[in-house]
Design an enzyme around this catalytic site. Structure first.
Site, PDB file in Angstrom:
ATOM      1  N   SER A 128       0.823  -1.228   0.000  1.00 51.54           N
ATOM      2  CA  SER A 128       0.000   0.000   0.000  1.00 51.54           C
ATOM      3  C   SER A 128       0.850   1.268   0.000  1.00 51.54           C
ATOM      4  CB  SER A 128      -0.936   0.012   1.206  1.00 51.54           C
ATOM      5  OG  SER A 128      -0.203  -0.107   2.409  1.00 51.54           O
ATOM      6  N   ASP A 144      -0.823   7.110  10.311  1.00 50.83           N
ATOM      7  CA  ASP A 144      -1.587   6.154  11.126  1.00 50.83           C
ATOM      8  C   ASP A 144      -0.636   5.139  11.776  1.00 50.83           C
ATOM      9  OD1 ASP A 144      -0.746   4.651   9.001  1.00 50.83           O
ATOM     10  OD2 ASP A 144      -2.731   3.969   8.383  1.00 50.83           O
ATOM     11  N   HIS A 183       1.422   4.252   7.435  1.00 50.27           N
ATOM     12  CA  HIS A 183       1.436   4.927   6.129  1.00 50.27           C
ATOM     13  C   HIS A 183       2.016   6.337   6.242  1.00 50.27           C
ATOM     14  CE1 HIS A 183      -1.558   1.668   5.567  1.00 50.27           C
ATOM     15  NE2 HIS A 183      -0.919   1.565   4.413  1.00 50.27           N
TER      16      HIS A 183
END
Lengths: 242, 242
Positions: A11, A193, A196
């Site tokens: 991600s 977070d 990320h």
């Protein structure tokens, strides 16, 4: 056809074109020289990456196309480990990959690229550090245990293994885990977070990638520009440039 | 190979991967479905664009590659006019292209794509409005006349011609010139130097492009996703997905 740089990862790669992301910044930096191609797969670990490697980078992308252009990229970034490092007894366990398998998988990924594209540069990137307080505050699913699914210590072990693989293979590596922790407030400054990247965190990755590519001779200055730059067009006779 | 969307235009395209640019936002939006490919050439007008068209999009990029994949893109955005609309008696005169030639050039560009890629969608985008005060404040070169090298009125004429070409060719068009001026404070809200886009201005272009592509059936929902999404992977048996 312009040369390419592939971004392969999880991600943190898939999201690299939003929020002033490091991928978008690379695409902007190389806007007249290189196509930056996104191959990020959110949630993936190296075990899953290895399963899909040949589908993501089919053999027809190597070699030379019918226009005589070398299809091999200039470089590929390999940025996995954040999901492998999920703890095996927390809610992210299904993403966990044991450390020795992570190392082996990274070796296999590097070997695949080496075989497919012998001349392309492979750049490994370690997982970032983990801010455990933030991971508790922003869980990705139900967390009845009330414990973080990732720890900074575990991420550090995977980072060190990634560095070891890079050394064993003789390829460059960005030690993002250590680099980010040089900033006293790294948890808030670089991570949104606990995992990320913030805009600042994306900036760090962008600058590190640019630096490592430059070490390998891949810089804006060294690459042919696609068509005349505006600054090189003579205002008195613009068409001469074409 | 993933399908592509090409972004062809001037600096407003070339710079579309910085500052939350509309190109980067498109790449993020389509991060698992489409490769967004940047072909922006800062300072270029349609006359110069026409000179380089076959080099930017060589014929080998059409047709089918040796992997059996259609090389034609899903769509191409054509975003020129801001430079053509430079006034012929100001410092940007060497970029000026007369209105009738601009129209003809746009027609030629559309015809080129139609011939090369009969099934690809072509999306025209008009030049944005011009904030003349800001153009005086941020000149791109010496400006001894003290007059803006672009005016909003002239940009509007090119915008209307672009819309006319779209209608004549039967292709969609984004009337950015009108759209942006619907905001009372458009000069400051959408433009950073009276011509180029702010983050908000980039957002407008991104949303308009997404809307026009959707009108043509090109939406995230309609496109195959490259490899299983994390949400579709069964935590109890992740490898089943691959």
């Amino acid at each position: 056809m312009r040369p390419k740089i592939y971004l392969f990862g999880d991600s943190i790669t898939q999201d690299s074109f939003t929020q002033d992301g490091w991928g978008a910044s690379l695409a902007h930096h190389f806007s007249r020289t290189v196509d930056v191609v996104l191959r990020g797969y959110s949630g993936y670990n190296t075990r899953w990456a290895l399963k899909v490697l040949e589908r993501v980078f089919p053999a027809t992308q190597g070699g030379v196309d019918d226009g005589g252009t070398d299809r091999a990229p200039l470089a590929v970034t390999v940025f996995f480990g954040a999901n492998d490092a999920c703890l095996p007894d927390r809610y992210g366990a299904f993403q966990h990959v044991p450390l020795h398998e992570y190392k082996q998988n990274l070796h296999s990924i590097v070997s695949f690229f080496r075989k497919q594209w012998p001349k392309s540069h492979i750049l490994l990137i370690t997982p970032p550090p983990i801010d455990e307080d933030a991971r508790l505050k922003y869980p990705y699913s139900d967390n009845p245990q009330g414990l973080p699914e990732r720890t900074n210590e575990a991420a550090g072990e995977y980072a060190r293994s990634c560095i070891a693989v890079a050394e064993e293979c003789g390829v460059p590596v960005i030690d993002l885990w250590s680099k980010m922790q040089q900033c006293p407030d790294w948890g808030k400054e670089y991570l949104c977070d606990g995992l990320h990247l913030t805009r600042s965190g994306n900036r760090v990755v962008f600058e590190e990638v640019i630096t490592k590519l430059k070490d390998k001779g891949l810089s804006l200055e060294s690459m042919p520009v696609d068509l005349p730059l505006f600054a090189d067009i003579d205002p008195k006779d613009p068409l001469k440039a074409f």
